[in-house]
Design an enzyme around this catalytic site. Structure first.
Site, PDB file in Angstrom:
ATOM      1  N   ARG A  57      12.970   2.855   0.922  1.00  0.00           N
ATOM      2  CA  ARG A  57      11.868   2.153   0.251  1.00  0.00           C
ATOM      3  C   ARG A  57      11.982   0.671   0.576  1.00  0.00           C
ATOM      4  O   ARG A  57      12.962   0.233   1.181  1.00  0.00           O
ATOM      5  CB  ARG A  57      11.815   2.412  -1.275  1.00  0.00           C
ATOM      6  CG  ARG A  57      13.088   2.558  -1.996  1.00  0.00           C
ATOM      7  CD  ARG A  57      13.950   1.341  -2.164  1.00  0.00           C
ATOM      8  NE  ARG A  57      13.237   0.179  -2.600  1.00  0.00           N
ATOM      9  CZ  ARG A  57      13.603  -1.053  -2.337  1.00  0.00           C
ATOM     10  NH1 ARG A  57      14.701  -1.291  -1.621  1.00  0.00           N
ATOM     11  NH2 ARG A  57      12.900  -2.079  -2.750  1.00  0.00           N
ATOM     12  N   ASP A 246       4.770  -6.663  -0.686  1.00  0.00           N
ATOM     13  CA  ASP A 246       4.407  -5.463   0.065  1.00  0.00           C
ATOM     14  C   ASP A 246       3.141  -5.680   0.882  1.00  0.00           C
ATOM     15  O   ASP A 246       2.839  -4.895   1.785  1.00  0.00           O
ATOM     16  CB  ASP A 246       4.225  -4.283  -0.894  1.00  0.00           C
ATOM     17  CG  ASP A 246       5.550  -3.960  -1.563  1.00  0.00           C
ATOM     18  OD1 ASP A 246       5.893  -4.650  -2.551  1.00  0.00           O
ATOM     19  OD2 ASP A 246       6.266  -3.076  -1.085  1.00  0.00           O
TER      20      ASP A 246
HETATM   21  O1  MRU Z   1       8.594   0.736  -4.636  1.00  0.00           O
HETATM   22  P1  MRU Z   1       9.471  -0.008  -3.701  1.00  0.00           P
HETATM   23  O2  MRU Z   1      10.892  -0.098  -4.139  1.00  0.00           O
HETATM   24  O3  MRU Z   1       9.322   0.410  -2.263  1.00  0.00           O
HETATM   25  O4  MRU Z   1       8.835  -1.446  -3.804  1.00  0.00           O
HETATM   26  C1  MRU Z   1       9.004  -2.382  -2.874  1.00  0.00           C
HETATM   27  C2  MRU Z   1       9.789  -3.451  -3.478  1.00  0.00           C
HETATM   28  O5  MRU Z   1      10.985  -3.326  -3.612  1.00  0.00           O
HETATM   29  C3  MRU Z   1       9.184  -4.632  -3.925  1.00  0.00           C
HETATM   30  O6  MRU Z   1       7.882  -4.637  -4.196  1.00  0.00           O
HETATM   31  C4  MRU Z   1       9.723  -5.789  -3.136  1.00  0.00           C
HETATM   32  O7  MRU Z   1       9.733  -6.875  -3.946  1.00  0.00           O
HETATM   33  C5  MRU Z   1       8.999  -6.025  -1.862  1.00  0.00           C
HETATM   34  S1  MRU Z   1       9.435  -4.956  -0.612  1.00  0.00           S
HETATM   35  C6  MRU Z   1      10.027  -6.053   0.505  1.00  0.00           C
END
Ligand code: MRU
Length: 355
Positions: A57, A246
């Site tokens: 993830r 993201d």
């Molecule tokens: O649901 P996830 O764990 O894949 O979410 C992503 C994240 O960990 C966050 O949104 C993060 O701050 C950005 S990903 C570089």
């Protein structure tokens, strides 16, 4: 990043590829910090499932996984018909794209792989180019994170108390991370500072992953409950917030990040605390015209209604917290508008989204 395994320090990438086995190699993030395990994923459909079930993830890490997954699917094609090959490529692409909807990095990464494949004259050449492009994407992700660290480190003064949310660290990328990169470089430069990690319910990536990374790296830190940041800000105990993203909408400067980011940005603005977002270029969305067009992932309610952890025998277990008859709403991400963002830390420097 270096990890201590049975007393030895070893370097690992979050995502890698074994060309001989045509397998994507992933650190299994579901079992961290209690167990360090690499899984070899043997076909592109399983690679898409590893993204959906969050074996891997984090925006950059799922970007690299999708790039490798596309190369993996392409390499597995055993026909000779060009039209059949193209329809296979399109179906591999769609399967990986649909694994998770909010981060844009998988789409950007796979578009790079596909456009490189277009230079190949034969199916075999396209297969070779696909893997080359995926490897280059992964290497570039590492280089971008390192450059983000160099630019962002200047923000972390000696004695600073930094808040971060979720995990935008090494595990969310191929290596090094984005929000954590300035911390690692500040540490290399001899600065002493302290990091507060939001636990980040419901999946607790802050408590389980960021805190573990910082402890492997020897950086002073504490996990705080998601609701504690406002109190600490009010008392003057937080000097700076750095988070990842993201998706950054190029047209507006809006940022999608883990649920709760917006709340922290509002609190930081209220208390006059700088709020920075760190991203590689693969997180930029040049297509959408508004943050409200971003598809926000809605995840299963049981993540909110209970929690995963390890029991005293070392077994991973789910425990129910809420009453059996309660349901839950579980949006995974929220959108922070540019006016709450002090700057975007990129591989090319710190950008002002309000200029
Ligand atoms: O649901 P996830 O764990 O894949 O979410 C992503 C994240 O960990 C966050 O949104 C993060 O701050 C950005 S990903 C570089």
């Amino acid at each position: 990043m270096q990890v201590r395994i049975q007393g030895r320090r070893e370097h690992y990438r979050t995502v890698a590829f074994d060309a001989d086995r045509n397998a994507v190699l992933l650190i299994d993030q579901r079992v961290l910090p209690h167990e360090f395990k690499i899984v070899a994923v043997s076909d592109y459909e399983r690679t898409a499932s590893a993204i959906s079930d969050m074996t891997v993830r984090g925006a950059g890490a799922i970007g690299a996984t999708a790039a490798y997954g596309l190369a993996q699917g392409v390499r597995a094609f055993d026909g000779a018909e060009a039209a059949e090959f193209e329809s296979h490529v399109a179906s591999v692409y769609e399967t990986l794209k649909n694994a998770r909807p909010t981060a844009v990095d998988p789409v950007n990464a796979m578009n790079i792989v596909r456009s490189r494949m277009a230079d190949g004259a034969s199916i075999n050449e396209k297969k070779t180019l696909a893997l080359q492009a995926a490897e280059e994407f992964a290497d570039e992700d590492v280089a971008h994170c390192r450059a983000i660290g160099e630019h962002g480190a200047e923000l972390i003064k000696d004695g600073a108390r930094v808040l971060t949310h979720c995990n935008a660290g090494w595990l969310a990328f191929v290596d090094f991370g984005t929000a954590t990169a300035p911390m690692y470089v500040a540490q290399e430069r001899g600065r002493a500072f302290h990091v507060f990690c939001d636990e980040t319910r419901p999946r607790c990536q802050g408590a389980a992953l960021t805190a573990w990374e910082l402890s492997e790296q020897g950086i002073s830190h504490e996990v705080i409950a998601d609701n504690a940041a406002g109190y600490l800000m009010q008392r003057g105990e937080i000097d700076l917030v750095i988070v990842g993203a993201d998706r950054l909408i190029a047209a507006t400067g809006e940022v999608a990040n883990k649920i709760g980011t917006y709340t922290k940005a509002v609190l930081a603005a209220r208390h006059g605390i700088p709020f920075y977002v760190a991203i590689p270029l693969s997180t930029i969305d040049r297509e959408l015209s508004s943050g409200s067009d971003i598809r926000i992932e809605e995840r299963a309610g049981d993540e909110v209604l209970g929690a995963w952890g390890i029991d005293e025998t070392g077994r991973r277990r789910y425990v129910r917290i809420a009453a059996p008859e309660s349901g839950a709403r579980n949006p995974g991400f929220d959108i922070t508008p540019p006016e709450l963002i002090s700057g975007i830390i990129t591989p090319h420097g710190i950008w002002d989204v309000n200029g």
